[in-house]
Scaffold this motif. Structure first.
Motif, PDB file in Angstrom:
ATOM      1  N   SER A 220      23.957 -25.577 108.334  1.00 42.93           N
ATOM      2  CA  SER A 220      23.042 -26.271 109.261  1.00 42.93           C
ATOM      3  C   SER A 220      22.063 -26.897 108.084  1.00 42.93           C
ATOM      4  O   SER A 220      21.580 -28.071 108.502  1.00 42.93           O
ATOM      5  CB  SER A 220      22.449 -25.291 110.028  1.00 42.93           C
ATOM      6  N   LYS A 223      23.521 -30.242 106.420  1.00 38.60           N
ATOM      7  CA  LYS A 223      23.445 -31.405 107.463  1.00 38.60           C
ATOM      8  C   LYS A 223      22.035 -31.910 107.492  1.00 38.60           C
ATOM      9  O   LYS A 223      22.087 -33.156 107.722  1.00 38.60           O
ATOM     10  CB  LYS A 223      24.053 -30.836 108.761  1.00 38.60           C
ATOM     11  N   SER A 224      21.128 -31.283 107.319  1.00 36.33           N
ATOM     12  CA  SER A 224      19.591 -31.788 107.449  1.00 36.33           C
ATOM     13  C   SER A 224      19.151 -32.577 106.336  1.00 36.33           C
ATOM     14  O   SER A 224      18.207 -33.064 106.326  1.00 36.33           O
ATOM     15  CB  SER A 224      18.731 -30.620 107.766  1.00 36.33           C
ATOM     16  N   VAL A 243      31.650 -29.425 114.711  1.00 36.79           N
ATOM     17  CA  VAL A 243      32.097 -30.306 113.750  1.00 36.79           C
ATOM     18  C   VAL A 243      33.574 -30.845 113.964  1.00 36.79           C
ATOM     19  O   VAL A 243      34.266 -29.918 113.662  1.00 36.79           O
ATOM     20  CB  VAL A 243      31.995 -29.788 112.248  1.00 36.79           C
ATOM     21  N   ALA A 247      34.832 -35.767 111.021  1.00 34.64           N
ATOM     22  CA  ALA A 247      33.481 -35.500 110.094  1.00 34.64           C
ATOM     23  C   ALA A 247      34.115 -34.727 108.864  1.00 34.64           C
ATOM     24  O   ALA A 247      33.788 -35.081 107.691  1.00 34.64           O
ATOM     25  CB  ALA A 247      32.469 -34.492 110.734  1.00 34.64           C
ATOM     26  N   ALA A 302      25.105 -36.350 109.269  1.00 37.53           N
ATOM     27  CA  ALA A 302      24.938 -35.105 109.971  1.00 37.53           C
ATOM     28  C   ALA A 302      25.366 -33.968 108.783  1.00 37.53           C
ATOM     29  O   ALA A 302      25.024 -32.723 108.957  1.00 37.53           O
ATOM     30  CB  ALA A 302      26.086 -35.054 111.184  1.00 37.53           C
ATOM     31  N   ALA A 303      26.241 -34.205 108.013  1.00 35.28           N
ATOM     32  CA  ALA A 303      26.650 -33.408 106.843  1.00 35.28           C
ATOM     33  C   ALA A 303      25.514 -33.192 105.718  1.00 35.28           C
ATOM     34  O   ALA A 303      25.743 -32.420 104.944  1.00 35.28           O
ATOM     35  CB  ALA A 303      27.971 -33.654 106.418  1.00 35.28           C
TER      36      ALA A 303
END
Length: 512
Positions: A220, A223-224, A243, A247, A302-303
């Motif tokens: 998580s 992704k940020s 996911v 992706a 996202a990743a």
């Protein structure tokens, strides 16, 4: 069965026969033996205690295990050790009012370091990070090596470890890891993310479950974006499970070098000469062929891989400049889009300076493209300071997609913008729409008054090319001139372009 039970007892006893408590416990055993049984008992204790210690000593002290079950580069124990330690934690501490934690730290630019500097530099980086983590932790905390770019930490139990304390410690660890590291003549800027799970919120009272929870938090965080910390919560596992295959395929393509830079020329409307190229990301799919960024950028965002993509495009762009120079082509500059994630990196200016120096290129040959939403940001934030720093370094700055945001003239002047790129929505059908002509004419007039050059994006027909030239736009870019192409194809295109260079087409009459 008996062997497994013995090994479990051995691991539990290892916690008792290692660490600072051994120093305090040894004199007590000796004095107690002498007081109870005299010299004979003292002699038995003196001989027996070392034998017991060797029998139940921590695995890390057994020579043959040290070699085979430790990472060869860092000397840290491996994943199986970490799981054993976590299992032991639950057996010993389950009923105590104390808490521990499992933390995972990912070196997110390890692949970039290896590609850029080589495997030896990556090994030095890993050793330095391992040493820093050892120095930052307490005696009863342990550091482990899980992969070439991931470290695991098991925090010994304490009475005041809650979520807030965990986040504070995580911040301190990331700062420790991310300090620049000097390796030979190179300065490496490690980037990392951290995920952790407190033992008292582990999904199950097992080491495997606790490590899995920390891993879901780490995913998580990655992704940020860079330097992100995430603590485990039950929904992080559900989010990680969502996911999709696309992706994963995109991330694999990035890691395998199948996402690369293609180049689209920009041409002077006065002379017809090539005034530069813009670097554009393309995914070279083995079955579908070249795929544009709209199909894969969301997955990389996202990743948390946008900075990695930016590094690849920057390196390929500067390499392209060197190859054009070597081939005798005059390409004044290359334009590279910088995402907000990249512009949020506190080491961005140093990184760009290093890449330019490594390629022996002056900063003015790199054009930094930013979008209007960035220009309207708080002038005191890191993004703003980085843009100003790149301009001070000597890079030129283009404002991309002008007319689609809310950038004020004051903001444009603040950022030392060199050119504004007129969005294709204004250029489309300009040769058939008088209203579009008036809008672009107003933009060009404003730019001239501010001392800015203009680039028309999305020029798709010869009529549009002719009209934006007549209106006074300085540069044109679009399918009417050339589609984005691989680096190898740019040489042939430039040869053909210069061989057939014609005067700029004109449309009779005055454009309004």
């Amino acid at each position: 069965m008996l062997l497994a039970s013995f090994m479990r007892i051995r691991r539990v006893a290892a916690l008792l026969f290692s660490g600072p408590q051994v120093i305090a416990f040894t004199p007590a055993v000796s004095l107690g033996a002498f007081w109870i049984g005299g010299e004979g008992a003292l002699l038995a204790a003196s001989l027996g205690y070392p034998m017991i210690y060797m029998l139940f000593a921590p695995e890390g002290w057994v020579p043959h295990e040290t070699v085979s079950r430790r990472d060869a580069v860092t000397g840290l124990p491996l994943r199986e050790f970490m799981l054993e330690r976590l299992d032991d934690y639950f057996e010993i501490s389950a009923n105590r009012a104390r808490n521990g934690a499992c933390m995972l730290i990912e070196l997110t630019n390890a692949a970039h370091v290896e590609t850029t500097f080589g495997s030896e530099v990556l090994s030095e980086l890993r050793r330095a990070v391992a040493d820093r983590l050892r120095a930052a932790l307490r005696d009863n905390d342990m550091v482990y090596c899980l992969t070439d770019d991931r470290f695991g930490l098991v925090l010994g139990t304490t009475t005041n470890l809650d979520l807030e304390a965990g986040i504070q410690l995580s911040n301190r660890l990331l700062r420790t890891v991310q300090d620049p590291i000097k390796v030979g003549s190179n300065t490496i800027y490690p980037s990392s993310c951290l995920g952790f799970c407190l033992a008292n919120v582990s999904p199950e009272p097992t080491g495997e479950a606790l490590m899995d929870a920390a891993q879901s938090a780490l995913l998580s965080a990655m992704k940020s974006g860079e330097s992100t910390i995430r603590a485990y919560a039950p929904d992080t596992i559900r989010a990680a499970a969502k996911v999709d295959n696309n992706a994963r395929e995109v991330i694999e393509a990035l890691e395998d070098g199948r996402i690369t830079a293609w180049f689209q020329p920009q041409v002077s409307t006065d002379t017809g000469l090539v005034s530069g190229f813009e670097a554009l990301a393309r995914w070279i799919h083995p079955e579908k062929g070249p795929i544009g960024p709209s199909s894969f950028i969301p997955a990389l965002e996202a990743a948390g891989r946008m900075e990695q993509l930016g590094d690849i495009i920057l390196r390929h762009s500067l390499l392209a400049l060197r190859k054009w120079d070597a081939a005798g082509f005059d390409v004044p500059s290359i334009s590279v889009n910088f995402s907000e994630v990249e512009l949020s990196n506190p080491r961005l200016v140093d990184k760009v300076r290093w890449e330019l120096d490594r390629n022996e290129l002056p900063p003015e040959r790199l054009t930094v493209e930013i979008v209007e939403s960035v220009v309207t940001a708080d002038p005191n934030n890191l993004v703003t300071r980085n843009i100003a720093g790149l301009a001070a370094l000597g890079c030129t700055v283009d404002l991309d997609d002008f007319g689609t945001g809310n950038a004020s003239i004051a903001a444009i002047r603040q950022f030392d913008i060199n050119r504004i790129k007129i969005d294709r929505s204004y250029v489309s059908r300009i040769d058939r729409d008088p209203e579009q002509q008036r809008l672009i004419s107003a933009i060009i007039t404003m730019a001239e008054q501010l001392g800015l050059q203009t680039v028309a994006e999305g020029v798709e027909t010869q009529g549009e090319h002719a009209l934006i030239s007549q209106l006074g736009c300085d540069h044109a870019q679009g399918f009417a001139l050339a589609r984005p192409m691989a680096l190898d194809n740019t040489f042939g295109w430039m040869e053909q372009h210069y061989a057939h260079l014609l005067p700029i087409p004109q449309i009779g009459g005055r454009a309004f």
